[in-house]
Design a protein around this motif. Sequence first.
Motif, PDB file in Angstrom:
ATOM      1  N   ASP A  11       0.820  -1.215   0.000  1.00 64.88           N
ATOM      2  CA  ASP A  11       0.000   0.000   0.000  1.00 64.88           C
ATOM      3  C   ASP A  11       0.852   1.262   0.000  1.00 64.88           C
ATOM      4  O   ASP A  11       0.479   2.266  -0.595  1.00 64.88           O
ATOM      5  N   ALA A  12       2.016   1.215   0.665  1.00 64.79           N
ATOM      6  CA  ALA A  12       2.845   2.410   0.814  1.00 64.79           C
ATOM      7  C   ALA A  12       3.765   2.675  -0.375  1.00 64.79           C
ATOM      8  O   ALA A  12       4.117   3.822  -0.635  1.00 64.79           O
ATOM      9  N   LEU A  13       4.161   1.628  -1.085  1.00 69.94           N
ATOM     10  CA  LEU A  13       5.047   1.838  -2.231  1.00 69.94           C
ATOM     11  C   LEU A  13       4.270   2.458  -3.388  1.00 69.94           C
ATOM     12  O   LEU A  13       3.111   2.118  -3.616  1.00 69.94           O
ATOM     13  N   PRO A  14       4.888   3.348  -4.142  1.00 71.38           N
ATOM     14  CA  PRO A  14       4.167   4.053  -5.206  1.00 71.38           C
ATOM     15  C   PRO A  14       3.628   3.141  -6.312  1.00 71.38           C
ATOM     16  O   PRO A  14       2.576   3.425  -6.883  1.00 71.38           O
ATOM     17  N   ASP A  15       4.312   2.049  -6.601  1.00 75.30           N
ATOM     18  CA  ASP A  15       3.833   1.164  -7.677  1.00 75.30           C
ATOM     19  C   ASP A  15       2.971   0.018  -7.158  1.00 75.30           C
ATOM     20  O   ASP A  15       2.515  -0.808  -7.942  1.00 75.30           O
ATOM     21  N   HIS A  16       2.717  -0.044  -5.854  1.00 75.28           N
ATOM     22  CA  HIS A  16       1.835  -1.032  -5.222  1.00 75.28           C
ATOM     23  C   HIS A  16       2.061  -2.456  -5.746  1.00 75.28           C
ATOM     24  O   HIS A  16       1.150  -3.075  -6.299  1.00 75.28           O
ATOM     25  N   PRO A  17       3.269  -2.994  -5.542  1.00 79.87           N
ATOM     26  CA  PRO A  17       3.521  -4.358  -6.022  1.00 79.87           C
ATOM     27  C   PRO A  17       2.612  -5.355  -5.310  1.00 79.87           C
ATOM     28  O   PRO A  17       2.221  -5.133  -4.158  1.00 79.87           O
ATOM     29  N   PRO A  18       2.259  -6.449  -5.975  1.00 82.28           N
ATOM     30  CA  PRO A  18       1.415  -7.459  -5.331  1.00 82.28           C
ATOM     31  C   PRO A  18       2.113  -8.034  -4.100  1.00 82.28           C
ATOM     32  O   PRO A  18       3.346  -8.164  -4.062  1.00 82.28           O
ATOM     33  N   VAL A  19       1.312  -8.383  -3.109  1.00 77.45           N
ATOM     34  CA  VAL A  19       1.841  -8.952  -1.872  1.00 77.45           C
ATOM     35  C   VAL A  19       2.665 -10.211  -2.160  1.00 77.45           C
ATOM     36  O   VAL A  19       3.728 -10.417  -1.574  1.00 77.45           O
ATOM     37  N   ASN A  20       2.187 -11.049  -3.070  1.00 71.01           N
ATOM     38  CA  ASN A  20       2.925 -12.274  -3.407  1.00 71.01           C
ATOM     39  C   ASN A  20       4.291 -11.964  -4.014  1.00 71.01           C
ATOM     40  O   ASN A  20       5.260 -12.679  -3.766  1.00 71.01           O
ATOM     41  N   ALA A  21       4.377 -10.901  -4.808  1.00 70.80           N
ATOM     42  CA  ALA A  21       5.667 -10.501  -5.382  1.00 70.80           C
ATOM     43  C   ALA A  21       6.606 -10.009  -4.284  1.00 70.80           C
ATOM     44  O   ALA A  21       7.801 -10.338  -4.288  1.00 70.80           O
ATOM     45  N   LEU A  22       6.066  -9.237  -3.348  1.00 65.61           N
ATOM     46  CA  LEU A  22       6.886  -8.786  -2.229  1.00 65.61           C
ATOM     47  C   LEU A  22       7.378  -9.960  -1.400  1.00 65.61           C
ATOM     48  O   LEU A  22       8.525  -9.975  -0.956  1.00 65.61           O
ATOM     49  N   TYR A  23       6.531 -10.953  -1.205  1.00 63.28           N
ATOM     50  CA  TYR A  23       6.931 -12.149  -0.460  1.00 63.28           C
ATOM     51  C   TYR A  23       8.125 -12.811  -1.136  1.00 63.28           C
ATOM     52  O   TYR A  23       9.125 -13.135  -0.500  1.00 63.28           O
ATOM     53  N   ARG A  24       8.036 -13.023  -2.444  1.00 64.55           N
ATOM     54  CA  ARG A  24       9.134 -13.659  -3.183  1.00 64.55           C
ATOM     55  C   ARG A  24      10.396 -12.798  -3.140  1.00 64.55           C
ATOM     56  O   ARG A  24      11.508 -13.313  -3.008  1.00 64.55           O
ATOM     57  N   TYR A  25      10.224 -11.490  -3.258  1.00 66.85           N
ATOM     58  CA  TYR A  25      11.364 -10.576  -3.202  1.00 66.85           C
ATOM     59  C   TYR A  25      12.091 -10.708  -1.860  1.00 66.85           C
ATOM     60  O   TYR A  25      13.305 -10.923  -1.811  1.00 66.85           O
ATOM     61  N   PHE A  26      11.334 -10.574  -0.771  1.00 63.74           N
ATOM     62  CA  PHE A  26      11.948 -10.627   0.551  1.00 63.74           C
ATOM     63  C   PHE A  26      12.428 -12.032   0.907  1.00 63.74           C
ATOM     64  O   PHE A  26      13.382 -12.176   1.664  1.00 63.74           O
ATOM     65  N   GLU A  27      11.794 -13.045   0.361  1.00 66.20           N
ATOM     66  CA  GLU A  27      12.270 -14.407   0.588  1.00 66.20           C
ATOM     67  C   GLU A  27      13.693 -14.548   0.042  1.00 66.20           C
ATOM     68  O   GLU A  27      14.569 -15.107   0.700  1.00 66.20           O
ATOM     69  N   GLU A  28      13.925 -14.015  -1.138  1.00 62.81           N
ATOM     70  CA  GLU A  28      15.269 -14.072  -1.726  1.00 62.81           C
ATOM     71  C   GLU A  28      16.272 -13.221  -0.961  1.00 62.81           C
ATOM     72  O   GLU A  28      17.447 -13.566  -0.869  1.00 62.81           O
ATOM     73  N   VAL A  29      15.812 -12.109  -0.421  1.00 58.09           N
ATOM     74  CA  VAL A  29      16.722 -11.194   0.269  1.00 58.09           C
ATOM     75  C   VAL A  29      17.063 -11.683   1.678  1.00 58.09           C
ATOM     76  O   VAL A  29      18.224 -11.619   2.087  1.00 58.09           O
ATOM     77  N   PHE A  30      16.078 -12.191   2.427  1.00 53.66           N
ATOM     78  CA  PHE A  30      16.290 -12.461   3.842  1.00 53.66           C
ATOM     79  C   PHE A  30      16.174 -13.921   4.284  1.00 53.66           C
ATOM     80  O   PHE A  30      16.664 -14.271   5.357  1.00 53.66           O
ATOM     81  N   ALA A  31      15.524 -14.773   3.526  1.00 50.47           N
ATOM     82  CA  ALA A  31      15.351 -16.161   3.965  1.00 50.47           C
ATOM     83  C   ALA A  31      16.656 -16.940   3.815  1.00 50.47           C
ATOM     84  O   ALA A  31      17.466 -16.656   2.933  1.00 50.47           O
ATOM     85  N   PRO A  32      16.842 -17.929   4.668  1.00 49.71           N
ATOM     86  CA  PRO A  32      18.047 -18.758   4.557  1.00 49.71           C
ATOM     87  C   PRO A  32      18.079 -19.509   3.223  1.00 49.71           C
ATOM     88  O   PRO A  32      17.040 -19.949   2.720  1.00 49.71           O
ATOM     89  N   LEU A  33      19.262 -19.638   2.688  1.00 47.36           N
ATOM     90  CA  LEU A  33      19.458 -20.365   1.439  1.00 47.36           C
ATOM     91  C   LEU A  33      19.677 -21.840   1.760  1.00 47.36           C
ATOM     92  O   LEU A  33      20.473 -22.189   2.632  1.00 47.36           O
ATOM     93  N   SER A  62      13.461  -8.430   9.858  1.00 47.99           N
ATOM     94  CA  SER A  62      14.358  -7.870   8.831  1.00 47.99           C
ATOM     95  C   SER A  62      13.577  -7.118   7.764  1.00 47.99           C
ATOM     96  O   SER A  62      14.007  -6.054   7.298  1.00 47.99           O
ATOM     97  N   ILE A  63      12.427  -7.651   7.379  1.00 48.95           N
ATOM     98  CA  ILE A  63      11.581  -6.984   6.383  1.00 48.95           C
ATOM     99  C   ILE A  63      11.086  -5.648   6.925  1.00 48.95           C
ATOM    100  O   ILE A  63      11.140  -4.620   6.229  1.00 48.95           O
ATOM    101  N   ILE A  64      10.627  -5.648   8.159  1.00 50.05           N
ATOM    102  CA  ILE A  64      10.130  -4.413   8.777  1.00 50.05           C
ATOM    103  C   ILE A  64      11.255  -3.386   8.875  1.00 50.05           C
ATOM    104  O   ILE A  64      11.062  -2.205   8.544  1.00 50.05           O
ATOM    105  N   HIS A  65      12.429  -3.824   9.294  1.00 52.84           N
ATOM    106  CA  HIS A  65      13.572  -2.914   9.386  1.00 52.84           C
ATOM    107  C   HIS A  65      13.918  -2.341   7.999  1.00 52.84           C
ATOM    108  O   HIS A  65      14.170  -1.142   7.856  1.00 52.84           O
ATOM    109  N   HIS A  66      13.924  -3.204   6.985  1.00 53.31           N
ATOM    110  CA  HIS A  66      14.224  -2.766   5.625  1.00 53.31           C
ATOM    111  C   HIS A  66      13.192  -1.739   5.142  1.00 53.31           C
ATOM    112  O   HIS A  66      13.560  -0.696   4.582  1.00 53.31           O
ATOM    113  N   ALA A  67      11.926  -2.050   5.355  1.00 53.39           N
ATOM    114  CA  ALA A  67      10.861  -1.137   4.914  1.00 53.39           C
ATOM    115  C   ALA A  67      11.001   0.224   5.590  1.00 53.39           C
ATOM    116  O   ALA A  67      10.816   1.265   4.946  1.00 53.39           O
ATOM    117  N   THR A  68      11.346   0.210   6.855  1.00 44.59           N
ATOM    118  CA  THR A  68      11.486   1.463   7.605  1.00 44.59           C
ATOM    119  C   THR A  68      12.742   2.225   7.199  1.00 44.59           C
ATOM    120  O   THR A  68      12.677   3.416   6.882  1.00 44.59           O
TER     121      THR A  68
END
Length: 112
Positions: A11-33, A62-68
Amino acid sequence: LFGIVLKAISDALPDHPPVNALYRYFEEVFAPLHSCTINGEKFDYFDLKAEKSVEVNSVIDSIIHHATSQWGITIKERDLLKLPEAVEAYSDASVEMWKNTLHTNNVIHTDE
């Protein structure tokens, strides 16, 4: 994660990416490999949904910290999300998530 954190970021990002896309994005950034061998070749993957709750909570933090810190997006604290006024927002986000999931998988179709 889906109902509050990722919905608020979307909701806050200007291009309003889908929640599922954000999940995949943050999964790659912060989830264990994780790695395994498939037919003699190394395969790396993320599987946040299969992680222990301690690890998932760490990723959410980590996601909350990144967003902030990176985007200036403030996510409500977990204690505030337990208040009655937060229940409706959570319910709406949950319904939207399931509607998108069901539509994506061609399980239901509506004229919405």
